[in-house]
Scaffold this motif. Structure first.
Motif, PDB file in Angstrom:
ATOM      1  N   ARG A  60       0.848  -1.203   0.000  1.00 15.63           N
ATOM      2  CA  ARG A  60       0.000   0.000   0.000  1.00 15.63           C
ATOM      3  C   ARG A  60       0.877   1.244   0.000  1.00 15.63           C
ATOM      4  NH1 ARG A  60      -3.629  -2.287   3.728  1.00 15.63           N
ATOM      5  NH2 ARG A  60      -5.548  -2.978   2.757  1.00 15.63           N
ATOM      6  N   GLY A  61       1.952   1.202   0.803  1.00 18.36           N
ATOM      7  CA  GLY A  61       2.872   2.342   0.891  1.00 18.36           C
ATOM      8  C   GLY A  61       3.529   2.657  -0.441  1.00 18.36           C
ATOM      9  N   LEU A  62       3.651   1.644  -1.293  1.00 17.19           N
ATOM     10  CA  LEU A  62       4.260   1.857  -2.616  1.00 17.19           C
ATOM     11  C   LEU A  62       3.194   2.183  -3.665  1.00 17.19           C
ATOM     12  CD1 LEU A  62       6.931  -1.020  -2.652  1.00 17.19           C
ATOM     13  CD2 LEU A  62       7.356   1.436  -2.452  1.00 17.19           C
ATOM     14  N   GLY A  63       1.934   2.259  -3.241  1.00 16.04           N
ATOM     15  CA  GLY A  63       0.868   2.657  -4.162  1.00 16.04           C
ATOM     16  C   GLY A  63       0.107   1.502  -4.783  1.00 16.04           C
ATOM     17  N   ALA A  64       0.352   0.275  -4.332  1.00 17.52           N
ATOM     18  CA  ALA A  64      -0.369  -0.880  -4.891  1.00 17.52           C
ATOM     19  C   ALA A  64      -1.716  -1.045  -4.182  1.00 17.52           C
ATOM     20  CB  ALA A  64       0.471  -2.143  -4.720  1.00 17.52           C
ATOM     21  N   THR A  65      -2.627  -1.741  -4.860  1.00 16.76           N
ATOM     22  CA  THR A  65      -3.983  -1.904  -4.341  1.00 16.76           C
ATOM     23  C   THR A  65      -4.305  -3.376  -4.145  1.00 16.76           C
ATOM     24  OG1 THR A  65      -4.509  -0.092  -5.833  1.00 16.76           O
ATOM     25  CG2 THR A  65      -6.370  -1.173  -4.747  1.00 16.76           C
ATOM     26  N   PRO A  66      -4.748  -3.782  -2.934  1.00 20.25           N
ATOM     27  CA  PRO A  66      -5.204  -5.160  -2.750  1.00 20.25           C
ATOM     28  C   PRO A  66      -6.623  -5.340  -3.283  1.00 20.25           C
ATOM     29  CG  PRO A  66      -4.852  -4.031  -0.627  1.00 20.25           C
ATOM     30  CD  PRO A  66      -4.782  -3.009  -1.696  1.00 20.25           C
ATOM     31  N   ARG A  67      -6.849  -6.425  -3.993  1.00 25.04           N
ATOM     32  CA  ARG A  67      -8.177  -6.705  -4.554  1.00 25.04           C
ATOM     33  C   ARG A  67      -8.621  -8.088  -4.102  1.00 25.04           C
ATOM     34  NH1 ARG A  67      -6.741  -4.708 -10.709  1.00 25.04           N
ATOM     35  NH2 ARG A  67      -6.353  -2.535 -10.133  1.00 25.04           N
ATOM     36  N   PRO A  68      -9.934  -8.333  -4.096  1.00 27.77           N
ATOM     37  CA  PRO A  68     -10.405  -9.673  -3.732  1.00 27.77           C
ATOM     38  C   PRO A  68      -9.801 -10.711  -4.666  1.00 27.77           C
ATOM     39  CG  PRO A  68     -12.238  -8.135  -3.930  1.00 27.77           C
ATOM     40  CD  PRO A  68     -11.027  -7.429  -4.452  1.00 27.77           C
ATOM     41  N   HIS A  69      -9.602 -11.913  -4.131  1.00 24.33           N
ATOM     42  CA  HIS A  69      -9.006 -12.998  -4.920  1.00 24.33           C
ATOM     43  C   HIS A  69     -10.047 -14.072  -5.139  1.00 24.33           C
ATOM     44  CE1 HIS A  69      -6.145 -15.953  -6.323  1.00 24.33           C
ATOM     45  NE2 HIS A  69      -5.170 -15.063  -6.231  1.00 24.33           N
ATOM     46  N   ARG A  70     -10.058 -14.663  -6.336  1.00 25.36           N
ATOM     47  CA  ARG A  70     -11.092 -15.669  -6.601  1.00 25.36           C
ATOM     48  C   ARG A  70     -10.876 -16.941  -5.783  1.00 25.36           C
ATOM     49  NH1 ARG A  70      -8.341 -18.665 -10.681  1.00 25.36           N
ATOM     50  NH2 ARG A  70      -6.876 -17.319 -11.757  1.00 25.36           N
ATOM     51  N   GLN A  71      -9.658 -17.115  -5.213  1.00 27.00           N
ATOM     52  CA  GLN A  71      -9.403 -18.318  -4.391  1.00 27.00           C
ATOM     53  C   GLN A  71     -10.004 -18.237  -2.993  1.00 27.00           C
ATOM     54  OE1 GLN A  71      -5.261 -19.372  -4.146  1.00 27.00           O
ATOM     55  NE2 GLN A  71      -5.134 -19.704  -6.347  1.00 27.00           N
ATOM     56  N   GLY A  72     -10.479 -17.048  -2.594  1.00 29.30           N
ATOM     57  CA  GLY A  72     -11.117 -16.950  -1.282  1.00 29.30           C
ATOM     58  C   GLY A  72     -10.679 -15.732  -0.497  1.00 29.30           C
ATOM     59  N   ALA A  73     -11.307 -15.572   0.682  1.00 26.67           N
ATOM     60  CA  ALA A  73     -11.114 -14.367   1.483  1.00 26.67           C
ATOM     61  C   ALA A  73      -9.778 -14.370   2.232  1.00 26.67           C
ATOM     62  CB  ALA A  73     -12.259 -14.219   2.485  1.00 26.67           C
ATOM     63  N   HIS A  74      -9.072 -15.513   2.267  1.00 26.52           N
ATOM     64  CA  HIS A  74      -7.811 -15.581   3.013  1.00 26.52           C
ATOM     65  C   HIS A  74      -6.642 -14.981   2.226  1.00 26.52           C
ATOM     66  CE1 HIS A  74      -7.502 -18.939   0.259  1.00 26.52           C
ATOM     67  NE2 HIS A  74      -6.224 -19.060   0.554  1.00 26.52           N
ATOM     68  N   ILE A  75      -6.893 -14.646   0.977  1.00 29.79           N
ATOM     69  CA  ILE A  75      -5.802 -14.195   0.102  1.00 29.79           C
ATOM     70  C   ILE A  75      -6.257 -12.968  -0.693  1.00 29.79           C
ATOM     71  CG2 ILE A  75      -6.413 -15.732  -1.837  1.00 29.79           C
ATOM     72  CD1 ILE A  75      -3.414 -16.361  -2.060  1.00 29.79           C
ATOM     73  N   ALA A  76      -5.317 -12.055  -0.933  1.00 30.21           N
ATOM     74  CA  ALA A  76      -5.639 -10.860  -1.729  1.00 30.21           C
ATOM     75  C   ALA A  76      -4.714 -10.812  -2.935  1.00 30.21           C
ATOM     76  CB  ALA A  76      -5.442  -9.607  -0.888  1.00 30.21           C
ATOM     77  N   ARG A  77      -5.244 -10.306  -4.024  1.00 30.67           N
ATOM     78  CA  ARG A  77      -4.376 -10.054  -5.180  1.00 30.67           C
ATOM     79  C   ARG A  77      -3.959  -8.597  -5.114  1.00 30.67           C
ATOM     80  NH1 ARG A  77      -3.828 -12.753 -10.832  1.00 30.67           N
ATOM     81  NH2 ARG A  77      -3.026 -14.229  -9.315  1.00 30.67           N
ATOM     82  N   VAL A  78      -2.690  -8.371  -4.943  1.00 33.15           N
ATOM     83  CA  VAL A  78      -2.179  -7.007  -4.828  1.00 33.15           C
ATOM     84  C   VAL A  78      -1.654  -6.584  -6.191  1.00 33.15           C
ATOM     85  CG1 VAL A  78      -0.485  -5.546  -3.672  1.00 33.15           C
ATOM     86  CG2 VAL A  78      -1.598  -7.374  -2.417  1.00 33.15           C
ATOM     87  N   VAL A  79      -2.202  -5.487  -6.689  1.00 30.68           N
ATOM     88  CA  VAL A  79      -1.861  -5.061  -8.047  1.00 30.68           C
ATOM     89  C   VAL A  79      -1.175  -3.696  -8.002  1.00 30.68           C
ATOM     90  CG1 VAL A  79      -2.740  -4.557 -10.358  1.00 30.68           C
ATOM     91  CG2 VAL A  79      -3.841  -6.328  -8.951  1.00 30.68           C
ATOM     92  N   PHE A  80      -0.053  -3.658  -8.669  1.00 27.47           N
ATOM     93  CA  PHE A  80       0.762  -2.458  -8.754  1.00 27.47           C
ATOM     94  C   PHE A  80       0.654  -1.942 -10.187  1.00 27.47           C
ATOM     95  CE2 PHE A  80       4.936  -1.145  -6.567  1.00 27.47           C
ATOM     96  CZ  PHE A  80       4.760   0.157  -6.979  1.00 27.47           C
ATOM     97  N   ASP A  81      -0.120  -0.866 -10.363  1.00 25.00           N
ATOM     98  CA  ASP A  81      -0.308  -0.298 -11.697  1.00 25.00           C
ATOM     99  C   ASP A  81       0.912   0.565 -12.026  1.00 25.00           C
ATOM    100  OD1 ASP A  81      -1.016   0.998 -13.986  1.00 25.00           O
ATOM    101  OD2 ASP A  81      -2.932   1.765 -13.239  1.00 25.00           O
ATOM    102  N   LEU A  82       1.734   0.107 -12.965  1.00 28.61           N
ATOM    103  CA  LEU A  82       2.997   0.796 -13.270  1.00 28.61           C
ATOM    104  C   LEU A  82       2.795   1.950 -14.245  1.00 28.61           C
ATOM    105  CD1 LEU A  82       5.168  -2.414 -13.641  1.00 28.61           C
ATOM    106  CD2 LEU A  82       5.138  -0.852 -11.701  1.00 28.61           C
ATOM    107  N   ARG A  83       1.586   2.051 -14.777  1.00 27.04           N
ATOM    108  CA  ARG A  83       1.332   3.161 -15.712  1.00 27.04           C
ATOM    109  C   ARG A  83       0.733   4.356 -14.995  1.00 27.04           C
ATOM    110  NH1 ARG A  83       0.344  -0.144 -21.013  1.00 27.04           N
ATOM    111  NH2 ARG A  83       2.534  -0.710 -21.247  1.00 27.04           N
ATOM    112  N   ALA A  84       0.370   4.158 -13.687  1.00 22.25           N
ATOM    113  CA  ALA A  84      -0.196   5.266 -12.920  1.00 22.25           C
ATOM    114  C   ALA A  84       0.940   6.241 -12.574  1.00 22.25           C
ATOM    115  CB  ALA A  84      -0.851   4.755 -11.656  1.00 22.25           C
TER     116      ALA A  84
END
Ligand SMILES: CC(C)(COP(=O)(O)OP(=O)(O)OC[C@H]1O[C@@H](n2cnc3c(N)ncnc32)[C@H](O)[C@@H]1OP(=O)(O)O)[C@@H](O)C(=O)NCCC(=O)NCCS
Length: 184
Positions: free
Chosen positions: A159-183
């Motif tokens: 989060r400190g580097l600007g990435a966003t955690p998103r829900p993961h299709r594998q379940g609530a125990h895991i998040a997909r963290v996405v770092f948009d490099l074009r932002a």
């Protein structure tokens, strides 16, 4: 030390010395096949908790095939940086990498681990920042990684580097963290 020039992209991964709080320092540099033994030792010294957070299973050591895949990388589709302690016989104390998606080659999956006794010194944050900067220079649009939601430190770091955690299709125990490099 010579920089490693990447023939496919012309993007250089420059070795860099990093001073850490408490007087220790590391050399951040691309991994090479000569690091196989040190890389295996690094994985072997991670605590069960860190191995679980890194690999999502309690893997004890890398198989010979996985060890080769981890160390003999092309630094284009698979980019890997290590932090080598400048004391302690030059052991590897952190590893950060990304692997391009075969389906979406402008995106790559990242993973990182820092040796337990080298955590909370800013090493993880610096390595992720360097990896993301390199990915951006190499023209990638995004880095993504799967992070256990119990892994607060990694979520705070990303989060400190600007990435966003998103829900993961594998379940609530895991998040997909996405770092948009074009932002911006
Ligand atoms: C997650 C990990 C990579 C972070 O590396 P690190 O070197 O310990 O992290 P840093 O010292 O750079 O600190 C990162 C952030 O976490 C925060 N933090 C440190 N300890 C924390 C804790 N116990 N709880 C919550 N946040 C914490 C710091 O404030 C820092 O935030 P900031 O950069 O905004 O100040 C490392 O702890 C690790 O290897 N863990 C095991 C493997 C793993 O979880 N890999 C990630 C899965 S891909």
């Amino acid at each position: 030390m010579d920089a490693l020039l990447q023939p496919q992209t012309g993007v250089e991964l420059q070795p860099e010395r990093l001073a850490l709080p408490g007087g220790r320092s590391v050399l951040l540099r691309p991994i090479t096949p000569a690091d196989a033994e040190a890389e295996q030792a690094f994985v072997g010294t991670l605590s069960l908790d860190s191995r679980h957070k890194r690999f999502h299973v309690g893997l004890r050591q890398l198989s010979p095939d996985l060890l080769r895949q981890f160390t003999d990388v092309d630094q284009h589709d698979h980019v890997a940086l290590v932090a080598q302690a400048e004391d302690e016989n030059g052991r590897i104390v952190a590893d950060a990498r990304y692997v391009r998606s075969a389906e979406h080659p402008d995106e790559a999956e990242f993973a990182i681990a820092v040796a337990d006794d080298w955590q909370s010194l800013g090493l993880g944050r610096t390595l992720m920042a360097r990896l993301a900067a390199h990915a951006r220079r190499a023209g990638l649009a995004a880095l993504y990684g799967d992070v256990l939601v119990q892994n607060r430190r990694m979520l705070v770091l990303m989060r400190g580097l600007g990435a966003t955690p998103r829900p993961h299709r594998q379940g609530a125990h895991i998040a997909r963290v996405v770092f948009d490099l074009r932002a911006d």
